[in-house]
Each structure stands twice: as C-alpha cells, then as structure tokens.
Design an enzyme around this catalytic site. Sequence first.
Site, PDB file in Angstrom:
ATOM      1  N   ARG A   1     -15.308  -4.064   1.413  1.00 36.13           N
ATOM      2  CA  ARG A   1     -15.246  -2.613   1.255  1.00 36.13           C
ATOM      3  C   ARG A   1     -15.280  -2.304  -0.219  1.00 36.13           C
ATOM      4  O   ARG A   1     -15.099  -3.179  -1.063  1.00 36.13           O
ATOM      5  CB  ARG A   1     -13.989  -2.028   1.899  1.00 36.13           C
ATOM      6  CG  ARG A   1     -12.691  -2.401   1.214  1.00 36.13           C
ATOM      7  CD  ARG A   1     -11.493  -1.723   1.887  1.00 36.13           C
ATOM      8  NE  ARG A   1     -11.439  -0.303   1.574  1.00 36.13           N
ATOM      9  CZ  ARG A   1     -10.714   0.223   0.583  1.00 36.13           C
ATOM     10  NH1 ARG A   1      -9.986  -0.552  -0.186  1.00 36.13           N
ATOM     11  NH2 ARG A   1     -10.706   1.526   0.384  1.00 36.13           N
TER      12      ARG A   1
ATOM     13  N   HIS B   1       0.803  -1.215   0.000  1.00 32.82           N
ATOM     14  CA  HIS B   1       0.000   0.000   0.000  1.00 32.82           C
ATOM     15  C   HIS B   1       0.842   1.274   0.000  1.00 32.82           C
ATOM     16  O   HIS B   1       0.292   2.377   0.026  1.00 32.82           O
ATOM     17  CB  HIS B   1      -0.933   0.015   1.222  1.00 32.82           C
ATOM     18  CG  HIS B   1      -2.116  -0.887   1.074  1.00 32.82           C
ATOM     19  ND1 HIS B   1      -2.310  -2.006   1.849  1.00 32.82           N
ATOM     20  CD2 HIS B   1      -3.161  -0.842   0.224  1.00 32.82           C
ATOM     21  CE1 HIS B   1      -3.430  -2.603   1.480  1.00 32.82           C
ATOM     22  NE2 HIS B   1      -3.966  -1.925   0.501  1.00 32.82           N
TER      23      HIS B   1
END
Lengths: 342, 314
Positions: free
Chosen positions: A225, A194
């Site tokens: 999500r 990330h």
Amino acid sequence: MPVVMKPVETYRGDFTFSNSPQAIARFPFPFAEDSYMYSVNIEPATPREPGSVFEHWFDIDEHYVSEMAERGCVLEKDPQRCLVMPHMAQAAWDTLEMLMEHLAADYPEHFALERDGDQWLWINRPLGIDQRFTFGDASTLPFEPLEYITRQAQGDFAVLDQRDGDLFMDAGMVTCPADWSIKFDAGMSFKQWHAPVPGVAHQLGVFDRALKYLLNIQVGHPVRRLNWTMTINPRMDTSSETFHEWGHERGLVTPENVARLVHLRVELQFMPRLPRSNALLFGIRTYLISLEELASNPVWACRLHRVLRDLPDEIADYKGLTRYRQTVVDWLRQFDPQAKAA
Amino acid sequence: MSAMIEVQVTDVRQLTPVVREFTFVALDGTLPGFSCGSHVQVVLPIEGRTLRNAYSLMSDPRETGVYRIAVRLQEASRGGSRYLHEQVRVGDRLRIGVPSNLFALHSQAHHHILVAGGIGITPFMAYLAELEARGASFELHYAYRSGLTDAYGDELRERLGERFHGYDAAAGQRLDCTSLFAGKPLGSHLYVCGPQRLLDELKLLASAHGWSAGRLHWEAFAAPEPGQPFTVELTRSGQRLQVPGDHSLLEALEAAGVEVPNLCRGGVCGQCTTRYLSGEVEHRDHYLGEQQRGEALMPCVSRGGCSGTLLLDL
C-alpha cells in the site's frame, strides 16, 4: 535497465539531495482522486511495469549509495534505531535471506549471492562488500543479521511477530520514519502502534480489516500500500527522537522558498510473509520529491492542490502540515485550471 | 485461493497399514520455505471431480526443496485419503497450494506441551526441529494405537527420551488429559492436534484450570463431513446450483467457476466468509459468532437445508 547510482548526496545539513528526471517520472504519486481519505488501500503486490517502483519486491534506485550513507550516519549517533528482541532471531535471518535473494536476482549488475549449503557469499558492488558467512551463525557477520542486511537496503523495516491473532512490533531497523520511533513502539500490537492516527480511520474500521488481511498473507504472496505525508527539506530522518532538530523547520516556509523546501513524502509499504519464522516483514520504502520537481508534472500538481486544499483539518494536523499548508496550497493553485478560473 | 505449485512425488512410504507418507519436490524451481505447523492443500482429482484436502507439512523446515506429508486412510471419507493411498505413486504429479500456518509456535511460551492424537502427530514432527534448535523446553504426549496409528513412534521415543510420553490404546493405556495441566511451569502453552473430541476435552480442561484462551492452540483435522444435497442461488449472477451430498458448498461454487477467497478449507480461518440473504443454514464452522451466523456462513464446511433454497450474496 540497470540502475545508475548517483554520487553521495545529503539528507541533512546542506541537503544536496535531488531527483533526476528519471526518478521524478517513476515517483509513486499516491493520489488516484482529487481528494484523500483513509482506507484499507492494500493490494496484492503483483509486479508492475519494468522500471517502475512496483517492478521488484525491494526497489533500488539512483539514491542507493546516498541513502545507505545516511543510515550509517543515523546509526552512528543512535545505534538503537535497530532493535531485535531475542525471539525474533529467526525472523531476522528470514529477512536477510529474502533481501539477499531478491536483490541478487533483480539487480545482478549490483548484487550477487552464492550458496553452498549454509556457506554463503554475498557481494554488494556499490558498497564494496564481499562477505563470506555461515547462514544461521551470527558470529560470522560483522553485525547482527537484521542490521547487517538492512544497512544495505533502502527504506525502513519493521519485523512483526504474529501471535494471539495480532501483530507485534518486536524487531526493526527504523532510521527514516515519518515522526515515530521504534524504541517507543517496540512490543506494541497493531492497533496500539496505530493509536495516534486520527479517529476517523479507527471509526471506519480500517484497522480491523487491515489486520485481518495482514494476518492472512501467505508465503510468496506479499501485499503493498501507499502512505503519504510532507517533509520540509529532503530529510530522511524525521524520527520522534530528533524532532528538536527538524520540527522548527515547518515555520521556515515562505512563498519564495515553498517549492524548494516542501517535499511530498511517500511510503511504499511492502508486506511479505517471512517463511520460516511465520513473522511478517513490513518494508517502508520512502520516496521524497520537492514541490518544484513534482510540478514538472502538471497533472500531479493540479491533483495535489485539490487534495491539500480539501484535506480534513484533523488529518492535516496529524500529518504535521498545518503551519505551511496554506502557503503550499497558494503556490499549487497556479497549476489548477479550475481554481485559476474561479 | 492462492496460486498452485506443481510437485512430483519422489518417495512413498507405508508407515502403518493406514498411514502413508509422501515426499514432494517442485517440478519447476524451488518450494517456498515454511514455518512449522504449516499445512498445504493437495488437489486430488478423483473420478472427474476435484477434492482439495489440507495436510500438515511434517518435514523439517530446514530441509529445503522437500515437503513431506503423512496421510491416514479414513474409512468414512470422501475419497481423498483413499485416492492418496491407492492411486498415487512415485513419479506422479500433483498440484498443491502454498503453505499456510494456522498452528504456529507461540513466541512467548516458556514451556510447550504438545499433544497428538493419532495422525495429529504430523505437525509436531515439524515442530521438533525448531524447538530443538531453540533449546526450548517442551514435552510431547502421543496417543495412538500401536500397529495402526503410531507413525513415527519409535523415532520419537529415541529422539526425545524423557520428553516423550506415549499412550498405546492397544495396551489399554489412556492419556489422562487432566494430568497435562498439573504442575506445569508458568507461561506453559499447550498445542493439540487430533480428533475433535480430544480438542473439546482439552478446551474444557484448560478453561477449568483457569488458563487464558491464548495459551491453548489447536489444529483440527476437520474436513467437511458429507451431508444432504441442497440448492443454492447466487443473487448477483443469478446462477442456481445443486450441491451434492458429498461436495462442500465451496467445492460446488468453485466447480461452477465462482472463486471464493479461502485458506484452511476446514471452517476455522474465516477467509471464505460469505453473506447469505435467506434460507436455512447448517453451520459447521468454528469461526463465526452466533450473531454473525444470522447473516454469514463458511461455505467450506457449512451447508444449506435440504428444503428450500439458500440465497447467497455472490
């Protein structure tokens, strides 16, 4: 209600892909507010309205056959889009079992699974597959197990080894990424892969909290999500490997073609615990919709106008929107009563 | 708290005078698969209160449809093990939580050193099937007292041969923990399950031998110890609760209808971390750092002081 699959459309070259009104209606529009900021927007993946993309663990839609053909095409050119490190073999079988069980249970008109001990029979009617095999014995399948099953499921799949209080991307099938590459990320930890995300997300502590949450996902209690970006043309394979093929398309957007060319790209991310291996499956189910199709819902068009108009530049840059952002905002303005009145 | 599974007891075996094994099947549908090292919480309805104890799943994960646990009767317990030993019979129904794993095999270990103290053998019984299937390199050290806490000893000796090392306290044999670190291959990981003093000794030794923290794995069978009663006030709801000496704070909160996310119920996973605003706290967890303990506590094991009120941000 049974899913009716469209004849094969393309996600490259002539780009014949399009959404039916039903597909548009069930599109997972990701914005709950008129502005967007990074957050830990993870929630328990409880089944929602029948017919919605949230009803089942693994969503099969009208584009199934097209998307599987596209995956096959990507893999023919680049077989290494599927990677399974040796210690992930158990997790690969876990994934195969989970996908087969759920697809057969949720879409019985298309899939069937019969089991007699470790002698399994898997039927995939849309793809004409009738496969007898021994569960646990890879030599009885035409492909490595993760590759075998993900060639029959929509969306990308990363399989994460859980160790040292962290998650490692040690396996996956990644043929429709939003500008990343499993070959580059292989073996990375959660925060490492990330790292490119804008600093604001890291400063908000989003990844620390998200990691804690993910590490504690229990068997049978998956979470999900939504993530979003934009793509020029309905192109599934926007991988780092093929950037030279699609990156320049960001410069092709004009006020005349913007509604047809620019697509909202939404990832429905689904994270279930894999029971025997204790690994975490990270499903990335990708939905595309052109601005023209999206604008058939004026509420969405208005909200998208505001989100893109006010999006922090750093986030817009990271999502690759910069070159055509203004053209999109200008086109969407017509759907925003506030903006028109101003 | 994750959803419960209704199970039926289909087999009960007394393995030693203090160790009893229970086999469960699902009443409805199938039992979820589990990874070796997983445990389940078992709800034990004793005398009108509800206790939830965590037990390792010792069955082979490949034996689908069945969960098996082995329970040691604890003398100074809050009644959970006694209930299982004296009240639960074949045909009885129980509620259990879904399996959760805080003691998993490490994928990068080149050699696995398994160390069991007494009933701590249970998670390793599940490990064996996986290790053998992988053709992994491992050794098992089992410290027990024959006739009492030597469950599965004969089976293990026969199955593992040279890889099995037993230490019978009744015969004066002691596990020399230092020897566990001598001459082990690079990339060895050590997994220990048993009494706290065994875990503490191995942690010290691992550190003394220069092992990185990530190579030592442990599971403590740390049930909440009884303590003094204390008073709790919840700032947001205004509720005031008395926590009896033989209830954990978490149990008292649950009994009062306050659900707190939780997992291990033994002070190690961090799930039930709760902020407190004032009051004395007796921290008994293995999760929070010193600084964190100034503002938060783990209600599954930690307690308030016996004078004054503990004010929780709930």
